[in-house]
Scaffold this active site. Structure first.
Site, PDB file in Angstrom:
ATOM      1  N   MET A 254      31.773   9.662  49.320  1.00 43.41           N
ATOM      2  CA  MET A 254      30.327   9.848  49.214  1.00 43.41           C
ATOM      3  C   MET A 254      29.837   9.494  47.820  1.00 43.41           C
ATOM      4  O   MET A 254      28.734   8.936  47.651  1.00 43.41           O
ATOM      5  CB  MET A 254      29.943  11.284  49.577  1.00 43.41           C
ATOM      6  CG  MET A 254      28.447  11.471  49.811  1.00 43.41           C
ATOM      7  SD  MET A 254      27.795  10.456  51.173  1.00 43.41           S
ATOM      8  CE  MET A 254      28.239  11.462  52.593  1.00 43.41           C
TER       9      MET A 254
ATOM     10  N   LYS B 247      41.460  50.172  37.906  1.00 46.27           N
ATOM     11  CA  LYS B 247      42.812  50.579  38.305  1.00 46.27           C
ATOM     12  C   LYS B 247      42.974  52.092  38.321  1.00 46.27           C
ATOM     13  O   LYS B 247      43.644  52.649  39.205  1.00 46.27           O
ATOM     14  CB  LYS B 247      43.831  49.944  37.358  1.00 46.27           C
ATOM     15  CG  LYS B 247      45.275  50.111  37.805  1.00 46.27           C
ATOM     16  CD  LYS B 247      46.223  49.301  36.937  1.00 46.27           C
ATOM     17  CE  LYS B 247      47.662  49.408  37.445  1.00 46.27           C
ATOM     18  NZ  LYS B 247      48.588  48.562  36.635  1.00 46.27           N
TER      19      LYS B 247
ATOM     20  N   PHE C 150      43.134  43.016  28.426  1.00 48.12           N
ATOM     21  CA  PHE C 150      43.859  41.941  29.105  1.00 48.12           C
ATOM     22  C   PHE C 150      43.370  41.794  30.548  1.00 48.12           C
ATOM     23  O   PHE C 150      43.272  42.767  31.282  1.00 48.12           O
ATOM     24  CB  PHE C 150      45.360  42.252  29.100  1.00 48.12           C
ATOM     25  CG  PHE C 150      46.188  41.230  29.833  1.00 48.12           C
ATOM     26  CD1 PHE C 150      46.304  39.931  29.354  1.00 48.12           C
ATOM     27  CD2 PHE C 150      46.825  41.568  31.015  1.00 48.12           C
ATOM     28  CE1 PHE C 150      47.063  38.994  30.039  1.00 48.12           C
ATOM     29  CE2 PHE C 150      47.582  40.631  31.697  1.00 48.12           C
ATOM     30  CZ  PHE C 150      47.705  39.337  31.208  1.00 48.12           C
ATOM     31  N   GLN C 151      43.041  40.580  30.913  1.00 51.39           N
ATOM     32  CA  GLN C 151      42.525  40.227  32.245  1.00 51.39           C
ATOM     33  C   GLN C 151      41.283  41.050  32.615  1.00 51.39           C
ATOM     34  O   GLN C 151      41.083  41.433  33.758  1.00 51.39           O
ATOM     35  CB  GLN C 151      43.616  40.376  33.318  1.00 51.39           C
ATOM     36  CG  GLN C 151      44.696  39.309  33.197  1.00 51.39           C
ATOM     37  CD  GLN C 151      45.609  39.226  34.403  1.00 51.39           C
ATOM     38  OE1 GLN C 151      45.821  40.207  35.117  1.00 51.39           O
ATOM     39  NE2 GLN C 151      46.183  38.046  34.618  1.00 51.39           N
TER      40      GLN C 151
ATOM     41  N   GLU D  61      43.146  32.273  44.427  1.00 50.89           N
ATOM     42  CA  GLU D  61      42.113  33.169  44.938  1.00 50.89           C
ATOM     43  C   GLU D  61      40.943  32.433  45.593  1.00 50.89           C
ATOM     44  O   GLU D  61      40.326  32.953  46.519  1.00 50.89           O
ATOM     45  CB  GLU D  61      41.598  34.066  43.810  1.00 50.89           C
ATOM     46  CG  GLU D  61      42.602  35.081  43.305  1.00 50.89           C
ATOM     47  CD  GLU D  61      43.523  34.561  42.211  1.00 50.89           C
ATOM     48  OE1 GLU D  61      44.331  35.345  41.672  1.00 50.89           O
ATOM     49  OE2 GLU D  61      43.422  33.345  41.884  1.00 50.89           O
TER      50      GLU D  61
END
Length: 602
Positions: A499, A179, A129-130, A67
């Site tokens: 760097m 959802k 969940f999630q 993502e």
């Protein structure tokens, strides 16, 4: 702030279209907003949206491999087109993986819409969940965010989100969609029926401020125009107006890292990039000017250096659409709030109408002083070796061999290679340079190149990378393979986090703690494993042929350019130093600074 959508901030008039699922409403809103491409990764909470995507052909979904890559790809898409980039992620880890990209977009003012799935409304707060508090987590790293609890609010929220993302100072907006709301049926509200009420950023500047700005510009003896990413965000016309204004006045112009391309790099009035790794002449001009005209730039710490020593004798005009940026870091004498394009247009009108004539004698003397600083040739480097590739040389050859191409888009990762690209690759047009400025996000360049290539299928898109940064999001080579994108990855491979190593050398006694990149993959074989072409150059004599072949190949390429491991990026303003305390080369140390005359002072 998160907006619980029971409280409406826009007036709406419902249309007869009803009985649509939330997923269908969201897809229709995207189409009505002109969206043709979105970047995402599916999961349980967004399956209704993916099911709706399956049943339409108006929007192309680009499946990334993580993502974070989706958000950076949307940034590359937005930065190269001026359009809003769109991201679709699932709940929980899908949303948290997007946080770095959202913060990156907020820091660099990139317009994005991130649609995140959420657990059903009755499970919110139950550690389902999630599940995570997406609006709470993303509140500090978005321009605005929403949690939609009523399907009938969804269309209005979508249209409002696009307005917020691209109005005023652009930025990312997140819409968290449970959802059950995505599956519920409701009424669609058309884009033209949604009217903004509470967010109306000031576009036109106060005419009195315009007159005052012209007065200050006319009186200047040692002026400098300091322009940033806000010019590019304002659109191509803003860059044209900046160029017209600069040439009309005869004043010198410098650009920030995010502003590269806003003014043509091949113009004689351009002093190069300003700031920590900017040119000697631009930093010295900033330090010694008597008038600084800041256009769409925000005086961040990489530009100003030590604040109490920043341009001590100058008056300052600050033009910005974000009123909170005025006097935020540096006190200014005149703040002009408005869109850069509008403000520059108004200044030009007044300037021409009043037939302003700059003090030519003073301006000539100012240019003579600037030309004296230019003679230092601060970007020079040792070109004597025939065995070791200098990273600066690699960028110079890449530029020379691509500059005649019709459209070349450059993305970068973050580190030394990014600064060398900014110094030695020259941009004469806006929207050709995509890099992570404010947040400095390693791993930005490869997914950003995906987004740029999707938006410009016929362009030559090159990610200038380091071997450390490219590993951060190397999984997006799989996305490149799936969509047959001819993205070129040009790695300056010095086998260090360059760097980090440079700072350890200059500031920490050469103690290279954990900065060596051991156990690197064979990048040639890695490219081939993803169906692309791998190349390698180890000497300067091999470089031109590699670049020519890389350009000619109609496939993805990873070019592994093995460069000097110990080369440092100069010029450099050490942390906590002022503009006139620059390190110009390897013979300087962090305890030394270079004066205007070029003498080393201890």
């Amino acid at each position: 702030m998160a907006l619980r959508t029971g409280k409406k901030t826009m007036s709406t008039q419902e249309t007869p279209e009803s009985g649509m699922t939330g997923a269908a409403i969201m897809l229709k809103a995207l189409v009505d907003q002109g969206v043709t491409d979105i970047f995402g990764y599916p999961g349980g909470a967004v399956l209704p949206l993916y099911d709706e995507l399956f049943n339409q052909n108006s929007i192309r979904h680009i499946l990334v491999r993580q993502e974070g890559g989706a958000v950076h790809a949307a940034e590359g898409y937005a930065r190269s087109t001026g359009k809003v980039g769109v991201v679709l992620v699932t709940s929980g880890p899908g949303a948290t993986n997007a946080v770095t990209g959202l913060t990156d977009a907020l820091m660099d003012s990139i317009p994005l819409i991130c649609i995140s799935g959420q657990v059903p409304t009755h499970l919110i707060g139950n550690d389902a969940f999630q599940e995570c508090d997406t609006t709470g987590i993303t509140r500090p790293c978005t321009k605005h965010n929403y949690l939609v609890k009523d399907v009938n609010d969804l269309a209005r929220v979508m249209h409002e989100a696009f307005y917020v993302a691209q109005s005023g100072r652009p930025g990312p907006v997140l819409i968290d969609l449970p959802k059950d709301v995505a599956m519920a049926k409701g009424t669609y509200t058309a884009k033209q029926k949604v009217k903004p009420r509470h967010y109306n950023p000031q576009v036109k500047a106060d005419p009195a401020k315009i007159e005052q700005a012209v007065d200050m510009i006319a009186r200047a003896k040692r002026p400098i125009i300091y322009a940033g990413g806000g010019v590019i965000n304002s659109g191509p016309q803003a860059s044209k107006l900046l160029t017209e204004f600069t040439r009309l006045t005869g004043y010198p112009c410098t650009l920030t890292l995010m502003g590269l391309g806003a003014y043509p790099a091949n113009d004689k009035q351009y002093l190069g990039m300003v700031g920590m790794h900017g040119t000697y002449e631009s930093n010295m001009a900033m330090h010694h000017c008597d008038l600084m005209i800041a256009v769409g730039s925000r005086f961040d710490d990489r530009i100003t250096g030590r604040l109490d020593a920043f341009s001590p004798g100058s008056k300052k005009i600050h033009i910005d659409i974000d009123p909170s940026s005025i006097n935020k870091n540096v006190p200014v004498d005149l703040g002009v709030v408005g869109d850069v394009k509008s403000v520059l247009g108004d200044i030009l009108k007044v300037y021409k109408a009043r037939k302003v004539k700059p003090d030519q004698k003073a301006l000539k003397g100012w240019w003579q002083q600037i030309d004296g600083w230019r003679k230092r040739d601060c970007l020079s480097y040792d070109k004597s070796s025939t065995k070791i590739i200098k990273p600066q040389y690699a960028i110079e050859r890449l530029y020379e061999l691509t500059k005649k191409k019709k459209k070349v888009l450059i993305t970068t990762e973050v580190g030394q290679h990014q600064m060398w690209a900014a110094q030695h690759f020259h941009f004469n047009k806006p929207n050709r340079w995509m890099t992570s400025g404010g947040l400095g996000t390693m791993g930005y360049g490869l997914p950003a190149a995906v987004g740029a290539q999707i938006a410009h299928p016929d362009a030559l898109v090159i990610d200038i990378a380091g071997e450390a940064s490219i590993m951060m999001n190397i999984q997006e080579m799989s996305t490149i393979a799936q969509y047959r994108l001819p993205v070129k990855v040009f790695i300056l491979n010095n086998q260090y986090m360059g760097m980090v190593r440079q700072w350890q050398e200059l500031l920490h006694g050469g103690r290279y703690s954990e900065s060596y990149m051991d156990s690197l993959p064979d990048f040639v074989k890695l490219a081939e494993s993803f169906g692309g072409v791998g190349m390698r150059a180890t000497t300067p004599g091999e470089l031109d042929d590699l670049i020519k072949e890389m350009i000619a190949v109609d496939k993805s390429v990873i070019a592994d350019v093995c460069v000097d491991q110990m080369e440092n990026c100069f010029p450099m303003i050490p942390s906590g130093a002022a503009h006139n305390e620059m390190l110009l080369g390897p013979n300087d140390s962090a305890e030394q600074s270079v004066s205007e005359e070029g003498m080393v002072l201890v």
